[in-house]
Design an enzyme around this catalytic site. Structure first.
Site, PDB file in Angstrom:
ATOM      1  N   PRO A   1       0.773  -1.238   0.000  1.00  0.00           N
ATOM      2  CA  PRO A   1       0.000   0.000   0.000  1.00  0.00           C
ATOM      3  C   PRO A   1       0.811   1.299   0.000  1.00  0.00           C
ATOM      4  CG  PRO A   1      -0.005  -0.948   2.179  1.00  0.00           C
ATOM      5  CD  PRO A   1       0.701  -1.929   1.283  1.00  0.00           C
ATOM      6  N   CYS A   2       1.467   1.575  -1.101  1.00  0.00           N
ATOM      7  CA  CYS A   2       2.233   2.818  -1.228  1.00  0.00           C
ATOM      8  C   CYS A   2       1.319   4.040  -1.239  1.00  0.00           C
ATOM      9  CB  CYS A   2       3.109   2.778  -2.474  1.00  0.00           C
ATOM     10  SG  CYS A   2       2.234   2.404  -4.001  1.00  0.00           S
ATOM     11  N   HIS A   3       0.037   3.842  -1.504  1.00  0.00           N
ATOM     12  CA  HIS A   3      -0.913   4.962  -1.508  1.00  0.00           C
ATOM     13  C   HIS A   3      -1.127   5.535  -0.113  1.00  0.00           C
ATOM     14  CE1 HIS A   3      -3.342   1.329  -0.811  1.00  0.00           C
ATOM     15  NE2 HIS A   3      -4.124   2.107  -0.088  1.00  0.00           N
TER      16      HIS A   3
END
Length: 165
Positions: A126-128
């Protein structure tokens, strides 16, 4: 051996890539930093059932964590960042500086940003969930509108928190 497939999502078509049967890429349309699709191997219709199911559940609000095996290819530093991303809880965000401090390299904020942007397994890793120091959205390989969509998806609705207003 690498293979790939495509699936529909609320963010548009996603291309899933596997290396030796293990998820190694999740790419959106117009994805920045996407490898040449010629490297994805042949398109197949089977072998991605578990990833497809978990992503579908996630987009439906029925899954908060992924239990997929992943194959992340990158430098040692990048892999450290990507591993740290998987510890950010659903519905939470951290800043690039906080992520740098988390891995014991508080001075490496820009390098953390670059590694975050190079994450090959977007959404699942989850880089977001990483935002700017001022709370604003910054860079996302799928574009800021998709980043906002993912953060909104994970944000609890007020009624879920027991609040009416």
């Amino acid at each position: 051996m690498r293979t790939h497939t495509t699936i529909d999502s609320p963010m548009g078509t996603l291309t899933l890539v596997a290396t030796d049967g293990v998820l190694s890429g999740t790419y959106m349309q117009d994805h920045r930093h996407m490898p040449d699709p010629a490297t994805f191997g042949p398109k197949v219709i089977s072998g991605f059932e578990e990833a497809t199911e978990q992503l579908t559940q996630y987009f439906a609000g029925q899954r908060k964590t992924f239990t997929l095996r992943t194959h992340l290819t990158g430098s040692h530093f990048q892999r450290r960042i990507w591993q740290a991303l998987t510890t950010i809880p659903y519905g939470h965000t951290v800043t690039y500086a906080e992520l740098a401090a988390e891995i014991g390299s508080p001075e490496a904020v820009r390098a953390v940003g670059a590694a975050n942007g190079a994450n090959p397994i977007a959404v699942v890793v989850p880089c977001h969930r990483v935002i700017g120091a001022d709370g604003n959205l910054t860079g996302f390989s799928g574009g800021l509108a998709r980043k906002q969509f993912l953060l909104d998806l994970e944000r609890p609705a007020p009624w879920r928190q027991g609040q009416l207003f």
